[in-house]
Design an enzyme around this catalytic site. Structure first.
Site, PDB file in Angstrom:
ATOM      1  N   CYS A 199       6.031  -0.211   7.722  1.00 37.54           N
ATOM      2  CA  CYS A 199       5.654   0.788   7.033  1.00 37.54           C
ATOM      3  C   CYS A 199       6.599   1.121   5.934  1.00 37.54           C
ATOM      4  CB  CYS A 199       4.920   1.699   7.900  1.00 37.54           C
ATOM      5  SG  CYS A 199       4.510   3.381   7.182  1.00 37.54           S
ATOM      6  N   LEU A 200       7.247   1.687   4.315  1.00 34.32           N
ATOM      7  CA  LEU A 200       7.752   1.934   3.889  1.00 34.32           C
ATOM      8  C   LEU A 200       8.406   3.720   4.922  1.00 34.32           C
ATOM      9  CD1 LEU A 200       5.916   0.833   0.280  1.00 34.32           C
ATOM     10  CD2 LEU A 200       7.898   0.175   1.776  1.00 34.32           C
ATOM     11  N   HIS A 245      -2.256   7.050   7.963  1.00 38.65           N
ATOM     12  CA  HIS A 245      -1.132   8.248   6.312  1.00 38.65           C
ATOM     13  C   HIS A 245      -2.479   9.370   6.533  1.00 38.65           C
ATOM     14  CE1 HIS A 245       2.938   6.031   6.817  1.00 38.65           C
ATOM     15  NE2 HIS A 245       1.915   4.305   5.374  1.00 38.65           N
ATOM     16  N   HIS A 249      -4.507   1.636   8.109  1.00 31.50           N
ATOM     17  CA  HIS A 249      -3.288   1.917   7.456  1.00 31.50           C
ATOM     18  C   HIS A 249      -2.711   2.971   6.611  1.00 31.50           C
ATOM     19  CE1 HIS A 249       1.124   0.657   7.793  1.00 31.50           C
ATOM     20  NE2 HIS A 249       1.010   1.610   6.884  1.00 31.50           N
ATOM     21  N   GLU A 250      -3.467   2.846   6.230  1.00 31.07           N
ATOM     22  CA  GLU A 250      -2.923   3.626   4.701  1.00 31.07           C
ATOM     23  C   GLU A 250      -4.071   5.290   5.327  1.00 31.07           C
ATOM     24  OE1 GLU A 250      -0.885   3.381   2.671  1.00 31.07           O
ATOM     25  OE2 GLU A 250      -1.079   0.817   2.804  1.00 31.07           O
ATOM     26  N   GLN A 266       3.000   9.393   1.235  1.00 28.18           N
ATOM     27  CA  GLN A 266       4.071   9.764   1.371  1.00 28.18           C
ATOM     28  C   GLN A 266       5.592   9.419   0.510  1.00 28.18           C
ATOM     29  OE1 GLN A 266       2.114   5.262   2.197  1.00 28.18           O
ATOM     30  NE2 GLN A 266       4.266   4.785   3.688  1.00 28.18           N
ATOM     31  N   GLY A 302       1.070  -1.181   0.037  1.00 31.03           N
ATOM     32  CA  GLY A 302      -0.079  -0.379   0.306  1.00 31.03           C
ATOM     33  C   GLY A 302       0.731   1.104   0.115  1.00 31.03           C
TER      34      GLY A 302
HETATM   35  O1  GNR Z   1       3.879  -2.721   2.086  1.00 30.25           O
HETATM   36  C1  GNR Z   1       3.139  -2.742   3.968  1.00 30.25           C
HETATM   37  N1  GNR Z   1       2.781  -3.832   4.153  1.00 30.25           N
HETATM   38  C2  GNR Z   1       2.601  -3.329   5.699  1.00 30.25           C
HETATM   39  C3  GNR Z   1       1.318  -4.300   6.261  1.00 30.25           C
HETATM   40  C4  GNR Z   1       0.950  -4.761   7.513  1.00 30.25           C
HETATM   41  C5  GNR Z   1       0.151  -3.657   7.508  1.00 30.25           C
HETATM   42  C6  GNR Z   1       0.173  -2.091   6.814  1.00 30.25           C
HETATM   43  C7  GNR Z   1       0.813  -2.698   5.621  1.00 30.25           C
HETATM   44  S1  GNR Z   1       1.195  -1.123   4.445  1.00 30.25           S
HETATM   45  C8  GNR Z   1       2.943  -1.488   3.614  1.00 30.25           C
HETATM   46  C9  GNR Z   1       3.121   0.061   2.930  1.00 30.25           C
HETATM   47  C10 GNR Z   1       2.994   1.254   3.609  1.00 30.25           C
HETATM   48  O2  GNR Z   1       3.902   2.200   3.924  1.00 30.25           O
HETATM   49  N2  GNR Z   1       2.149   1.575   3.609  1.00 30.25           N
HETATM   50  O3  GNR Z   1       1.431   3.450   3.982  1.00 30.25           O
HETATM   51 NI    NI Z   2       2.505   3.134   5.920  1.00 28.54          NI
END
Ligand code: GNR
Ligand code: NI
Length: 185
Positions: free
Chosen positions: A109-110, A155, A151-152, A51, A46
């Site tokens: 998270c990236l 952000h 999660h997204e 980001q 995601g």
């Molecule tokens: O790549 C991602 N893996 C992930 C694993 C578990 C819960 C959420 C994520 S999202 C993350 C990529 C990212 O940072 N998206 O904002």
């Molecule tokens: Ni993230």
């Protein structure tokens, strides 16, 4: 198409509250294409526009399940190509009636590279969003997609998964990240 640089903690731009998208034009489609390219390259499941430094309410998700398959003896096989892509775009997403039952998932998270920690979130949500043409959708979502979407969406409010951890755990994660960055430098 372009791979865009991904912002990482402690970049203050990650704390921005993103603005709704009101114009569904070619610039938006180009940004979405670049976000997918950036996400696949990372790789991640995601990515939120903030980001890559764009404070707009745009998400891309691809849970990208690799598919098991058989192949004939001697057949060439590059497993990198054996992924069924399932690109999903969420613009101006909203969550309605989150379930009381929670799911725990070890999130990454990236923007907090190579760090993982358990986060509890509602297991099922109803999501409302628009696509890149402005068309509206409403659907019940569960499983990894529910986790990833939440999660997204965090952000878009300037919230990272580490903000859901205790202060002690968050500091441990950030210390480990600092150590790994130092070792890589
Ligand atoms: O790549 C991602 N893996 C992930 C694993 C578990 C819960 C959420 C994520 S999202 C993350 C990529 C990212 O940072 N998206 O904002
Ligand atoms: Ni993230």
């Amino acid at each position: 198409m372009a791979i865009l640089p991904i912002l990482e903690v402690p970049d203050p731009r990650l704390k921005t509250v993103s603005e709704p998208v009101t114009v569904f034009d070619d610039d938006l489609k180009t940004l979405i294409a670049d976000m997918f390219e950036t996400m696949y390259d990372a790789p991640g499941i995601g990515l939120a526009a903030i980001q890559v430094g764009v404070p707009e309410r745009i998400l891309v998700i691809d849970l990208q399940e690799p598919v098991e398959h058989d192949h004939e003896h001697g057949e060439h096989c590059d497993h990198e190509h054996d992924v069924v892509r399932d690109p999903k775009v969420f613009i101006n997403p909203e969550i309605l009636d989150p379930s009381e039952d929670l799911n725990v998932y070890s999130e990454g998270c990236l923007s907090v590279p190579e760090q993982y920690a358990d986060v509890e979130r509602p297991a099922t949500i109803t999501a409302r969003w628009q696509d890149e043409t402005g068309k509206k959708y409403e659907e019940q979502v569960d499983g990894l997609l529910a986790t990833c979407l939440q999660h997204e969406m965090d952000h878009l409010e300037g919230i990272l998964f580490i903000d859901h951890l205790s202060r002690l755990k968050r500091q441990m994660v950030l210390k480990k990240l600092a150590k790994q960055r130092k070792e890589a430098a």
